[in-house]
Design an enzyme around this catalytic site. Structure first.
Site, PDB file in Angstrom:
ATOM      1  N   GLU A   1      -5.889  10.123   9.098  1.00  0.00           N
ATOM      2  CA  GLU A   1      -4.634   9.927   9.846  1.00  0.00           C
ATOM      3  C   GLU A   1      -4.453  10.830  10.739  1.00  0.00           C
ATOM      4  OE1 GLU A   1      -1.605   9.278   6.896  1.00  0.00           O
ATOM      5  OE2 GLU A   1      -2.572   7.447   6.155  1.00  0.00           O
TER       6      GLU A   1
ATOM      7  N   CYS B   1     -11.362   3.064  -1.360  1.00  0.00           N
ATOM      8  CA  CYS B   1      -9.962   3.736  -0.577  1.00  0.00           C
ATOM      9  C   CYS B   1      -9.691   2.987   0.810  1.00  0.00           C
ATOM     10  CB  CYS B   1     -10.164   5.317  -0.391  1.00  0.00           C
ATOM     11  SG  CYS B   1      -8.680   5.833   0.581  1.00  0.00           S
ATOM     12  N   THR B   2      -8.455   2.379   0.827  1.00  0.00           N
ATOM     13  CA  THR B   2      -8.272   1.776   2.205  1.00  0.00           C
ATOM     14  C   THR B   2      -8.802   2.168   3.416  1.00  0.00           C
ATOM     15  OG1 THR B   2      -6.017   2.835   2.018  1.00  0.00           O
ATOM     16  CG2 THR B   2      -6.228   0.591   1.032  1.00  0.00           C
ATOM     17  N   HIS B   3      -8.703   3.421   3.486  1.00  0.00           N
ATOM     18  CA  HIS B   3      -8.680   4.192   4.609  1.00  0.00           C
ATOM     19  C   HIS B   3     -10.311   4.585   5.134  1.00  0.00           C
ATOM     20  CE1 HIS B   3      -4.808   5.642   4.013  1.00  0.00           C
ATOM     21  NE2 HIS B   3      -4.772   6.206   5.089  1.00  0.00           N
TER      22      HIS B   3
ATOM     23  N   ASP C   1       0.943  -1.159  -0.091  1.00  0.00           N
ATOM     24  CA  ASP C   1       0.025  -0.154   0.114  1.00  0.00           C
ATOM     25  C   ASP C   1       0.976   1.205   0.050  1.00  0.00           C
ATOM     26  OD1 ASP C   1      -2.236   1.777   0.160  1.00  0.00           O
ATOM     27  OD2 ASP C   1      -1.817   1.975   2.349  1.00  0.00           O
ATOM     28  N   SER C   2       0.300   2.312  -0.478  1.00  0.00           N
ATOM     29  CA  SER C   2       0.896   3.694  -0.560  1.00  0.00           C
ATOM     30  C   SER C   2       1.419   4.284   0.969  1.00  0.00           C
ATOM     31  CB  SER C   2       0.224   4.560  -1.016  1.00  0.00           C
ATOM     32  OG  SER C   2      -1.020   4.710  -0.266  1.00  0.00           O
TER      33      SER C   2
ATOM     34  N   CYS D   1      -4.012  -1.230  -2.523  1.00  0.00           N
ATOM     35  CA  CYS D   1      -4.212   0.333  -2.400  1.00  0.00           C
ATOM     36  C   CYS D   1      -5.103   0.485  -3.690  1.00  0.00           C
ATOM     37  CB  CYS D   1      -2.820   0.808  -2.668  1.00  0.00           C
ATOM     38  SG  CYS D   1      -2.787   2.709  -2.882  1.00  0.00           S
ATOM     39  N   ASN D   2      -6.213   1.282  -3.805  1.00  0.00           N
ATOM     40  CA  ASN D   2      -6.979   1.456  -4.762  1.00  0.00           C
ATOM     41  C   ASN D   2      -6.110   2.564  -5.657  1.00  0.00           C
ATOM     42  OD1 ASN D   2      -9.900   0.475  -3.875  1.00  0.00           O
ATOM     43  ND2 ASN D   2      -8.915   1.150  -2.158  1.00  0.00           N
ATOM     44  N   THR D   3      -5.462   3.321  -5.345  1.00  0.00           N
ATOM     45  CA  THR D   3      -4.984   4.275  -6.201  1.00  0.00           C
ATOM     46  C   THR D   3      -4.011   3.599  -7.081  1.00  0.00           C
ATOM     47  OG1 THR D   3      -5.180   6.026  -4.445  1.00  0.00           O
ATOM     48  CG2 THR D   3      -3.603   6.464  -5.967  1.00  0.00           C
TER      49      THR D   3
ATOM     50  N   TYR E   1      -0.588   8.887  -2.206  1.00  0.00           N
ATOM     51  CA  TYR E   1      -0.386   8.726  -3.611  1.00  0.00           C
ATOM     52  C   TYR E   1      -1.615   9.432  -4.195  1.00  0.00           C
ATOM     53  CZ  TYR E   1       3.247   5.168  -3.489  1.00  0.00           C
ATOM     54  OH  TYR E   1       4.383   4.156  -3.423  1.00  0.00           O
ATOM     55  N   GLY E   2      -2.655   9.532  -3.712  1.00  0.00           N
ATOM     56  CA  GLY E   2      -3.892   9.844  -4.232  1.00  0.00           C
ATOM     57  C   GLY E   2      -4.054  11.226  -5.220  1.00  0.00           C
TER      58      GLY E   2
HETATM   59  N1  DGL Z   1      -4.189   3.655   0.000  1.00  0.00           N
HETATM   60  C1  DGL Z   1      -4.746   4.792  -0.739  1.00  0.00           C
HETATM   61  C2  DGL Z   1      -6.014   4.317  -1.578  1.00  0.00           C
HETATM   62  O1  DGL Z   1      -6.540   3.148  -1.248  1.00  0.00           O
HETATM   63  C3  DGL Z   1      -5.111   5.841  -0.055  1.00  0.00           C
HETATM   64  C4  DGL Z   1      -3.848   6.596   0.618  1.00  0.00           C
HETATM   65  C5  DGL Z   1      -3.227   7.538  -0.731  1.00  0.00           C
HETATM   66  O2  DGL Z   1      -3.783   8.495  -1.268  1.00  0.00           O
HETATM   67  O3  DGL Z   1      -2.100   7.110  -0.827  1.00  0.00           O
HETATM   68  O4  DGL Z   1      -6.391   4.717  -2.479  1.00  0.00           O
END
Ligand code: DGL
Length: 273
Positions: A154, A186-188, A7-8, A70-72, A39-40
């Site tokens: 976060e 998104c993971t969060h 993940d990012s 990570c979705n991004t 990363y988003g």
């Molecule tokens: N892990 C990223 C996602 O699932 C969210 C955090 C990021 O922007 O890197 O999209």
């Protein structure tokens, strides 16, 4: 060999948690590029570059299979990684993402008006819409990027009133459209699922990814015994981050709950600079 999870940052631990709970027997290596998170808000080219670096690192750690938790990274880079990078450099290894498992679930349920929320890069990639349309061509897909949610989640001083305001603003358009389902792309967002459900209303099915991704990995391994046979089953867990920042312990506990084991984290460098 191991299963790598990338993940990012540390948000991918929400998905990792589900993997540990549902497929505990395997050896896992988690990598969070938290020095460069989020990363988003970055360009597709940079995210692809960072994702390749992470993949190289995890393959060097003897990973047979990597989950982009990570979705991004999945929405911007997975296709190119699978079509171009792996065939050239790692033809016998595999990289899987989070989008396919979720869109397959949506197809099974035959939803008609689907909301998708995620980072700017995820939403701009259009990857969820493209993937859902392949099997549900008549479904209406409404996307909304929510760039303030990752920093909010976060942030240590969380404030529920602020969250309510942000969600009201981001979800207003989807609410007006009477969506029947909402994908937390998104993971969060898993962490604030209750608040999202409250704002969007009880009639909407809010879909988070963790369990779906774990179930999909189980069925993938059942179908690909050649890969499954190579995986060691000693329940080892190793965590790598790119920054042992002040916050990582707190975030690890937030995202991983009782599975958090801060002692086993190592800091590494994955960029070539
Ligand atoms: N892990 C990223 C996602 O699932 C969210 C955090 C990021 O922007 O890197 O999209």
């Amino acid at each position: 060999m191991n299963i790598g999870v990338f993940d990012s940052g540390l948000g991918g631990l929400t998905i990792f948690k589900s993997l540990l709970e549902n497929l505990p027997e395997y050896n896992y290596i988690y990598l969070g590029d938290n020095a460069r998170v989020p990363y988003g808000n970055r360009s597709q080219e940079i995210i692809y570059q960072f994702t390749k670096e992470a993949i190289d690192f995890l393959f060097k750690q003897n990973c047979q299979l990597i989950i982009l938790a990570c979705n991004t990274a999945t929405s911007t880079s997975l296709h190119k990684i699978q079509q171009e990078y792996l065939p050239k450099f790692y033809p016998d290894r595999r990289v899987l993402g989070v989008i396919k498992p979720v869109t397959e679930k949506i197809t099974d349920r035959n939803f008609k008006k689907i909301g998708v929320i995620g980072t700017k890069a995820t939403i701009n990639s259009g990857a969820f819409t493209r993937e859902i349309k392949k099997t549900l061509p008549d479904a209406l897909i409404l996307q909304q990027s929510c760039p303030l949610l990752v920093p909010y989640i976060e942030d240590s001083g969380r404030n529920d009133k602020v969250l309510q305001l942000i969600l009201k603003e981001y979800l207003a358009g989807l609410k007006k459209e009477n969506i029947d389902s909402l994908v937390l792309a998104c993971t969060h967002y898993e962490i604030i699922k209750k608040e999202i459900q409250r704002e969007i209303g009880p009639q909407v099915e809010v879909i988070s990814e963790g369990k779906i991704v774990a179930d999909k990995l189980r069925s993938y391994l059942t179908k690909h015994l050649d890969i499954e046979k190579k995986l060691e089953k000693k329940k080892q867990r190793t965590y790598f981050v790119t920054d042992l920042s002040q916050d990582f312990k707190k975030l690890m506990r937030l995202f991983l709950g009782s599975h958090a084991n801060e002692a086993s984290i190592k800091q590494i460098k994955i960029d070539n600079g």
